[in-house]
Design an enzyme around this catalytic site. Structure first.
Site, PDB file in Angstrom:
ATOM      1  N   CYS A  82      -6.451 -26.490  10.999  1.00  0.00           N
ATOM      2  CA  CYS A  82      -5.336 -25.587  11.244  1.00  0.00           C
ATOM      3  C   CYS A  82      -4.479 -26.124  12.396  1.00  0.00           C
ATOM      4  CB  CYS A  82      -5.842 -24.183  11.554  1.00  0.00           C
ATOM      5  SG  CYS A  82      -6.440 -23.958  13.250  1.00  0.00           S
ATOM      6  N   CYS A  98      -6.351 -26.117  15.831  1.00  0.00           N
ATOM      7  CA  CYS A  98      -7.470 -27.050  16.016  1.00  0.00           C
ATOM      8  C   CYS A  98      -7.041 -28.511  15.953  1.00  0.00           C
ATOM      9  CB  CYS A  98      -8.548 -26.777  14.975  1.00  0.00           C
ATOM     10  SG  CYS A  98      -9.394 -25.198  15.203  1.00  0.00           S
ATOM     11  N   ASP A 155       0.859  -1.182   0.000  1.00  0.00           N
ATOM     12  CA  ASP A 155       0.000   0.000   0.000  1.00  0.00           C
ATOM     13  C   ASP A 155       0.895   1.232   0.000  1.00  0.00           C
ATOM     14  OD1 ASP A 155      -2.257   1.502  -0.039  1.00  0.00           O
ATOM     15  OD2 ASP A 155      -2.874   1.076   2.018  1.00  0.00           O
ATOM     16  N   CYS A 178     -11.994 -28.004  11.544  1.00  0.00           N
ATOM     17  CA  CYS A 178     -10.885 -27.163  11.096  1.00  0.00           C
ATOM     18  C   CYS A 178      -9.581 -27.952  11.210  1.00  0.00           C
ATOM     19  CB  CYS A 178     -10.816 -25.890  11.933  1.00  0.00           C
ATOM     20  SG  CYS A 178      -9.435 -24.797  11.487  1.00  0.00           S
ATOM     21  N   HIS A 198      -5.216 -19.789  13.335  1.00  0.00           N
ATOM     22  CA  HIS A 198      -6.592 -20.259  13.121  1.00  0.00           C
ATOM     23  C   HIS A 198      -7.417 -19.242  12.335  1.00  0.00           C
ATOM     24  CE1 HIS A 198     -10.563 -21.918  13.764  1.00  0.00           C
ATOM     25  NE2 HIS A 198     -10.930 -20.697  14.118  1.00  0.00           N
ATOM     26  N   ASP A 240      -8.035  -7.423   1.398  1.00  0.00           N
ATOM     27  CA  ASP A 240      -7.116  -7.555   2.522  1.00  0.00           C
ATOM     28  C   ASP A 240      -7.761  -6.992   3.767  1.00  0.00           C
ATOM     29  OD1 ASP A 240      -5.725  -4.692   3.417  1.00  0.00           O
ATOM     30  OD2 ASP A 240      -6.609  -4.670   1.418  1.00  0.00           O
TER      31      ASP A 240
END
Length: 399
Positions: A330, A333, A116, A328, A359, A290
């Site tokens: 991840c 998890c 940015d 999940c 997560h 984003d």
């Protein structure tokens, strides 16, 4: 749905009548952006790899997604991350980054990176602005209090030296509710500033995106779209939204403004990352987005789940053996319970914030990947309907 690449005028006309359109981007050679019933899935080629859209971009303001190793971010499915030229200019400085081989070598992130320009800081750090005029903007540095001048040309040069794959033009972003004369001035300055670096030097393979402004004011937004979209940018963004306006007002604006962006260029919504918001902007034809929300929410001790947003500081999780989100996969998890993560959060252990960051990023990246897959299958309408219904049944806790 049979996705086709129409080559002849007759095939193009038939594809448009069938609601199946495949469009090329100059940075894309063999692949294209595919639109099915108005929903888009594409591939954007950059100097450091492809971005399959729709794509969520984790925010790594200072060349790092807070607390996470770049390999962890990549393993979650992130294709591209976002840095900020304003902050990197002050610390460590573009000369240091360039001397270390560019932002990719410096940070250890080997994939695409977007930077940015500092235009968002016109909004978020507006109390530090010394002057704002046709030439540029002068900030009081948040690091040492010194004055720093940013112009369209200097920002383009900062991003060239950083070596970002996608560089955003300097723009003027205002908060929701800004008086119309101020909004009109922001649109005028954004166009003036966009015209000046169009042909500025770039890093090898660097793409440059223009940004439209105007808030939710239909007249000013249309004016900005008309002016910015005539310039030869590689992609275009809707800026100046998600800055305090009502969500439905924002989505209504996205609904009519997105089709006015060039169909054969990437379309970027700046600043959205909640699950409902992601589904809604994808449904309206946005390709990239984003937000700091997943990682910032994690640092407050909260998890994004299909049960809603869970505040792990809540005592009800003290002996909860379940993972954050059933199903999940991840790192949080797969191995840890809500009770353990709550323990880490309440004891201010860094691992707790890391696990929640992993997560939450996994949640939004997986949601985006599922949306893309549904678009490719021609089932996005049903996917979106079911996902929104599921999220609507999930009340959010106070964080």
């Amino acid at each position: 749905v049979n996705l086709v690449h129409p080559d002849s005028d007759d095939e193009k006309q038939q594809a448009e009548e069938d609601g199946i359109i495949k469009m090329r981007h100059p940075a894309v050679q063999d692949d294209a952006v595919t639109a099915v019933d108005g929903y888009r899935a594409g591939v954007l080629a950059t100097a450091h790899g492809e971005i399959r859209t729709p794509a969520f971009m984790p925010v790594g303001t200072k060349a790092t997604v807070k607390s996470l190793h770049p390999d962890e971010v990549r393993a979650l499915g992130a294709q591209v991350i976002l840095g900020n030229a304003y902050h990197l200019h002050f610390r460590p400085g573009e000369d240091v980054v360039a001397g270390m081989g560019g932002i990719h070598a410096f940070s250890g992130w080997s994939g695409p990176m977007l930077t940015d320009s500092g235009g968002y800081q016109v909004f978020s750090l507006r109390d530090t602005i010394r002057s704002l005029d046709e030439d540029g903007v002068t900030f009081r540095s948040v690091y040492d209090g010194s004055d720093a001048r940013f112009t369209p040309e200097s920002v383009a040069e900062i991003q060239r030296r950083l070596g970002a794959d996608i560089a955003m033009c300097l723009d003027v972003c205002l908060p929701a509710g800004a008086p119309r004369p101020e909004l009109e001035r922001a649109v005028r300055l954004t166009t003036l500033w966009a015209e000046r670096p169009v042909h500025a030097a770039r890093a090898p393979g660097q793409l440059r995106f223009g940004i439209t402004q105007g808030g939710t004011d239909a007249g000013l937004r249309r004016r900005s779209l008309d002016e910015i979209c005539t310039l030869p940018f590689d992609g275009f963004a809707l800026g100046g939204l998600a800055v305090g306006e009502e969500k439905q007002e924002m989505l209504d604006c996205v609904e009519w403004a997105t089709p006015l962006l060039p169909a054969k260029r990437p379309r970027y919504f700046m600043g959205i990352g909640d699950p409902v918001g992601i589904l809604e902007v994808v449904a309206r034809g946005i390709d990239m987005f984003d937000c700091v929300l997943p990682t910032r929410t994690a640092r407050t001790g909260s998890a994004l789940t299909w049960e809603g947003r869970l505040n792990l500081r809540n005592a009800r999780f003290r002996a909860d053996a379940r993972p954050l989100d059933e199903g999940c996969r991840c790192p949080a998890c797969e191995r840890f319970s809500r009770a353990y993560i709550r323990h880490l959060v309440t004891q201010e252990e860094i691992l707790g914030l890391r696990l929640l960051s992993l997560h939450n990023l996994n949640f939004v990246l997986d949601l985006t990947a599922r949306a893309r897959a549904a678009i490719e299958r021609g089932t996005f309408s049903a996917f979106r309907r079911d996902a929104l219904a599921r999220l609507a049944r999930s009340p959010e806790e106070e964080s």
